[in-house]
Design a protein around this motif. Sequence first.
Motif, PDB file in Angstrom:
ATOM      1  N   GLN A 157      36.632  72.531  29.465  1.00 57.25           N
ATOM      2  CA  GLN A 157      35.721  73.570  29.929  1.00 57.25           C
ATOM      3  C   GLN A 157      36.034  74.917  29.274  1.00 57.25           C
ATOM      4  O   GLN A 157      35.136  75.640  28.879  1.00 57.25           O
ATOM      5  CB  GLN A 157      35.851  73.686  31.456  1.00 57.25           C
ATOM      6  CG  GLN A 157      34.898  74.680  32.083  1.00 57.25           C
ATOM      7  CD  GLN A 157      34.931  74.618  33.599  1.00 57.25           C
ATOM      8  OE1 GLN A 157      35.786  73.968  34.194  1.00 57.25           O
ATOM      9  NE2 GLN A 157      34.016  75.303  34.231  1.00 57.25           N
ATOM     10  N   THR A 213      36.468  67.460  38.217  1.00 59.46           N
ATOM     11  CA  THR A 213      37.521  67.626  37.214  1.00 59.46           C
ATOM     12  C   THR A 213      38.675  66.673  37.497  1.00 59.46           C
ATOM     13  O   THR A 213      39.225  66.048  36.588  1.00 59.46           O
ATOM     14  CB  THR A 213      38.018  69.078  37.207  1.00 59.46           C
ATOM     15  OG1 THR A 213      36.926  69.927  36.883  1.00 59.46           O
ATOM     16  CG2 THR A 213      39.132  69.279  36.203  1.00 59.46           C
ATOM     17  N   ASP A 222      34.326  68.083  30.366  1.00 59.35           N
ATOM     18  CA  ASP A 222      34.402  68.793  31.642  1.00 59.35           C
ATOM     19  C   ASP A 222      33.598  70.093  31.573  1.00 59.35           C
ATOM     20  O   ASP A 222      34.071  71.085  31.030  1.00 59.35           O
ATOM     21  CB  ASP A 222      35.866  69.094  31.981  1.00 59.35           C
ATOM     22  CG  ASP A 222      35.996  69.652  33.393  1.00 59.35           C
ATOM     23  OD1 ASP A 222      34.979  69.700  34.109  1.00 59.35           O
ATOM     24  OD2 ASP A 222      37.114  70.027  33.772  1.00 59.35           O
ATOM     25  N   GLU A 223      32.426  70.076  32.154  1.00 57.58           N
ATOM     26  CA  GLU A 223      31.530  71.239  32.127  1.00 57.58           C
ATOM     27  C   GLU A 223      31.600  71.954  30.780  1.00 57.58           C
ATOM     28  O   GLU A 223      31.869  73.152  30.715  1.00 57.58           O
ATOM     29  CB  GLU A 223      31.893  72.213  33.258  1.00 57.58           C
ATOM     30  CG  GLU A 223      31.843  71.537  34.614  1.00 57.58           C
ATOM     31  CD  GLU A 223      31.721  72.533  35.769  1.00 57.58           C
ATOM     32  OE1 GLU A 223      31.289  73.677  35.526  1.00 57.58           O
ATOM     33  OE2 GLU A 223      32.049  72.158  36.901  1.00 57.58           O
TER      34      GLU A 223
HETATM   35 MG   LIG Z   1      35.920  71.480  37.627  1.00 57.13          MG
END
Ligand SMILES: [Mg+2]
Lengths: 250, 266
Positions: free
Chosen positions: B95, B59, B171-172
């Motif tokens: 995310q 991240t 991000d994810e």
């Molecule tokens: Mg992360």
Amino acid sequence: MIVYGYRLPGMSSLLLWGLLWEIVGRAGLTFFVPPLSEVVVTLFQVLGTAAFQKALFETAYAFVAGVAAAILIGIPVGILMGKSRLLDELLLPWVNVFLSAPLTALVPVLMVLFGFGMKAIIVTTTLFAIWIIILNARAGVRQINKSLVEMARSFGASPLNAFFKIYFWAALPEILGGVRIGIIRAVKGVIIGQLLISIVGFGALFELYSANFLMAHFWAVLIVLFALAFTISEFLAYLERRVSYYAAKR
Amino acid sequence: MSQIEKLIMQPDPAALESAVSVRHISKNYGPVEALRDLSLEFPRGQLTSLLGPSGCGKTTLLKIIAGLLEPTSGEIEVNGRKVTGPGPDRAFVFQDFALMPWANVIRNVGFGLEMRGVPTSEREAIAERYIRQVGLAGFEKSYPHELSGGMRQRVGLARALAVDAEVLLMDEPFSAVDEQTRRKFQEDLLGLVQNENKTFIFVTHSIEEAVYVSDQIAILLPRPSRVHEIIRPSSFRNKGVDNIRRDPEYLDIVDQIWASLRSYVE
Ligand SMILES: [Mg+2]
Ligand SMILES: Nc1ncnc2c1ncn2[C@@H]1O[C@H](COP(=O)(O)OP(=O)(O)O)[C@@H](O)[C@H]1O
């Protein structure tokens, strides 16, 4: 409330208390408590009098002015405190002190500073309301989802845009909660101010009634004030529920 | 035509032009050394995964590329220009979705355009197009809390696509949605990479996900983070979404990555 299987409408227990009041009043135990029926009759008489309407108008004026000042100053200050560490360190101790301070004790000082009249009452009202508004706006800004701020930044939001499109809305549920409590406190402030500065509004009216032992009048006006305060508070709670419906969902 | 196809099927890293270059990036959070001297190239038009265990700085690296975080040292270039902050050439998919709960889908999707001063009617037309593209037609007026996690992330994706940035930072993005939705997302992502001609930087901690969607996988190892290995799956990308998961190379790469990472998992 449910009695013997019957669902009674809300507040029907008030009838019981009203009955008790009537009995105590009729028993003539003390001149301080006239029968409720007499108070109610007086209430409708009082509502029409010029003195009452003048008091109501003056109170409304001081209330609205005081609350407006508290909101217009309190929300920006709170938001700025939430965003700026320096400002927060400078102001937070004072906000906390004033939030819990017995502000009534300050009223005499305010009288000296702002004169023996309307201005002092408005300032008193503001002082009662503003601290919780500041604290809540601050808390609202501080709990803001960090990734929402990053989102705004990553899409190129200017600081001004971030303030009006993100911070304000994100903090709105807390801000409204603060305004509601602030307004309820302002009701206290405006009445206490008038009682201490007893030549304006209801202060003058109460002074008149108690000097002449007009207890029924006294109770009538008190009932009106209680009802007004309660109505304002309930109305605000209703507004808050409607506007911040999404608060629980974020 | 056949030449281009060949290039895609057997990419030679040296021959590919970089859209994003990460050069000697270090990042410290106080005493915590999150990244140390990390360098990495992201080929244009491809999807690169950053894969590694939790807390290894994925991240952090993505936010430095986005311009949301300042590196302690080193620099990032996007299309040859040095990154000094967020810019219109990059868009971020968060995310946790990062949707505005008080705004409906169409306003959320149009937010990036709103910040660029695109007039309302034009903005809504563009937003509607991307809402349709991510499969949310009919939900324009819904609020985020009325949508499932998967749908919310589609809103986040549409918002990032709507600004038409060359580089998409994710991000994810699928970690907060359920397994079935996730698989659908992964398939859709492959289509997006093929059709959109954008550069994707995709953070994940799932080995299977990385191998499934990536043209290039950078494996990061923790404390302080550095690039341990770069893997470029080559043969199964064009065999169709249904065949990837039983392709021998796919399985081999998954095993190989697990072998590298297993010693870092306690
Ligand atoms: Mg992360
Ligand atoms: N704001 C921060 N302050 C201090 N430490 C941080 C901060 N953000 C991340 N870290 C630390 O940096 C390391 C990398 O974090 P992160 O980039 O979030 O990892 P990942 O995304 O790979 O899980 C972790 O050890 C984390 O604890």
